[in-house]
Design an enzyme around this catalytic site. Structure first.
Site, PDB file in Angstrom:
ATOM      1  N   LYS A  63       0.829  -1.212   0.000  1.00 62.55           N
ATOM      2  CA  LYS A  63       0.000   0.000   0.000  1.00 62.55           C
ATOM      3  C   LYS A  63       0.863   1.263   0.000  1.00 62.55           C
ATOM      4  O   LYS A  63       0.748   2.127   0.867  1.00 62.55           O
ATOM      5  CB  LYS A  63      -0.956  -0.007   1.201  1.00 62.55           C
ATOM      6  CG  LYS A  63      -1.914  -1.200   1.218  1.00 62.55           C
ATOM      7  CD  LYS A  63      -2.859  -1.124   2.404  1.00 62.55           C
ATOM      8  CE  LYS A  63      -3.805  -2.306   2.434  1.00 62.55           C
ATOM      9  NZ  LYS A  63      -3.128  -3.577   2.826  1.00 62.55           N
ATOM     10  N   LEU A  65       2.438   4.843  -0.600  1.00 61.01           N
ATOM     11  CA  LEU A  65       1.985   6.220  -0.782  1.00 61.01           C
ATOM     12  C   LEU A  65       3.090   7.135  -0.286  1.00 61.01           C
ATOM     13  O   LEU A  65       3.457   7.103   0.885  1.00 61.01           O
ATOM     14  CB  LEU A  65       0.689   6.503  -0.029  1.00 61.01           C
ATOM     15  CG  LEU A  65       0.156   7.941  -0.173  1.00 61.01           C
ATOM     16  CD1 LEU A  65      -0.154   8.266  -1.643  1.00 61.01           C
ATOM     17  CD2 LEU A  65      -1.071   8.154   0.689  1.00 61.01           C
ATOM     18  N   ASP A  68       6.329  11.331  -5.463  1.00 60.32           N
ATOM     19  CA  ASP A  68       6.439  10.577  -6.718  1.00 60.32           C
ATOM     20  C   ASP A  68       7.758   9.827  -6.845  1.00 60.32           C
ATOM     21  O   ASP A  68       7.783   8.645  -7.202  1.00 60.32           O
ATOM     22  CB  ASP A  68       6.302  11.531  -7.918  1.00 60.32           C
ATOM     23  CG  ASP A  68       4.930  12.169  -8.007  1.00 60.32           C
ATOM     24  OD1 ASP A  68       4.099  11.929  -7.101  1.00 60.32           O
ATOM     25  OD2 ASP A  68       4.690  12.920  -8.969  1.00 60.32           O
ATOM     26  N   THR A 116     -11.395  -2.829   3.375  1.00 60.50           N
ATOM     27  CA  THR A 116     -12.613  -3.580   3.685  1.00 60.50           C
ATOM     28  C   THR A 116     -12.927  -3.597   5.181  1.00 60.50           C
ATOM     29  O   THR A 116     -13.989  -4.086   5.582  1.00 60.50           O
ATOM     30  CB  THR A 116     -12.525  -5.022   3.163  1.00 60.50           C
ATOM     31  OG1 THR A 116     -11.310  -5.618   3.619  1.00 60.50           O
ATOM     32  CG2 THR A 116     -12.568  -5.046   1.648  1.00 60.50           C
ATOM     33  N   GLN A 186     -13.261  -7.592   9.540  1.00 64.00           N
ATOM     34  CA  GLN A 186     -13.745  -7.146   8.243  1.00 64.00           C
ATOM     35  C   GLN A 186     -15.221  -6.743   8.345  1.00 64.00           C
ATOM     36  O   GLN A 186     -16.009  -7.433   8.989  1.00 64.00           O
ATOM     37  CB  GLN A 186     -13.594  -8.260   7.198  1.00 64.00           C
ATOM     38  CG  GLN A 186     -12.169  -8.751   7.010  1.00 64.00           C
ATOM     39  CD  GLN A 186     -11.310  -7.796   6.210  1.00 64.00           C
ATOM     40  OE1 GLN A 186     -11.687  -6.663   5.956  1.00 64.00           O
ATOM     41  NE2 GLN A 186     -10.141  -8.248   5.804  1.00 64.00           N
TER      42      GLN A 186
END
Length: 230
Positions: A63, A65, A68, A116, A186
């Site tokens: 994941k 992030l 750039d 989720t 979940q």
């Protein structure tokens, strides 16, 4: 794709030894594994290389992030590791940087839409003015525009996402639970058969397999359900 191509077993385990035990138990019945934070920080990145060298497909669930350049340089090294899939949070600038860095490789970049484990109240608390499905669809559009290989979303949103991204992009759905199993933390879950019918291309299953008394039997039961739905 066959059911074996579509089932991704999440190695959400604390040690490499436990992960090796699961992989050995599953043998040739499972082709695809996911490695996330927990195992990555216990030697899982080297283990991921080993799995790839042994002919397994590996989904590295990092994941990403960041700015750039940092995203791009990370993706370049992940390509060299021989990984099959990699997640990024579906922010347009990060996705565009990752797509450029992975260009010409076989790495499938996946945009994470809304986790989720999050429901409408969680999304509001995170500062978004969208309900979960609206945010998922917005990010799916942005991922398609960026040239990503696929989307990570709940199976509940798979049909709507498939209508946006078309037939070729992957839709990878965690939160898969066989009927009658514990959903755990979940909040947006679905059975394997229902997820495939909804438009998912790949299903991520962790606890129902890796925490089962007989992981191989649990995996085979899920594969049978998936075959019946294909």
């Amino acid at each position: 794709m066959t059911a074996r191509d579509r089932l991704i077993v999440g190695l959400d385990l604390p040690t490499i030894g436990e992960a090796e035990t699961i992989v050995k138990a599953l043998g040739d019945d499972v082709l695809f594994y996911k490695i996330g934070y927990q195992l990555a920080f216990a030697g899982g990145l080297e283990f991921a290389r080993d799995l790839a060298a042994d002919g397994k497909n590996v989904f590295l669930d990092m994941k990403l992030l960041d700015i750039d350049n940092t995203v791009a340089k990370g993706v370049e090294n992940i390509v060299r590791m021989g990984m099959s899939m990699l997640t990024l949070h579906a922010y347009p600038k990060a996705m565009r940087a990752a797509v450029e860095a992975a260009r010409g490789s076989d790495l499938c970049l996946l945009g994470v839409t809304v986790l989720t484990s999050m429901d409408a109240q969680d999304v509001i608390e995170a500062g978004y003015q969208f309900d979960p499905q609206a945010l998922v669809l917005r990010r799916a559009e942005q991922a398609r525009a960026a040239g990503m290989g696929g989307i990570v979303c709940s199976a509940e949103e798979a049909t709507a996402v498939r209508n946006i991204v078309g037939p070729d992009m992957a839709i990878v759905t965690p939160g898969i639970r066989p009927a009658g199993s514990d959903p755990g933390d979940q909040k947006r879950v679905m059975t394997p058969a229902d997820a495939l019918a909804a438009g998912s291309s790949h299903l991520v299953v962790a606890r129902p397999i890796v925490k089962a008394a007989d992981p191989r039997a649990a995996a085979l039961a899920i594969l049978d359900e998936m075959r019946g739905a294909l």
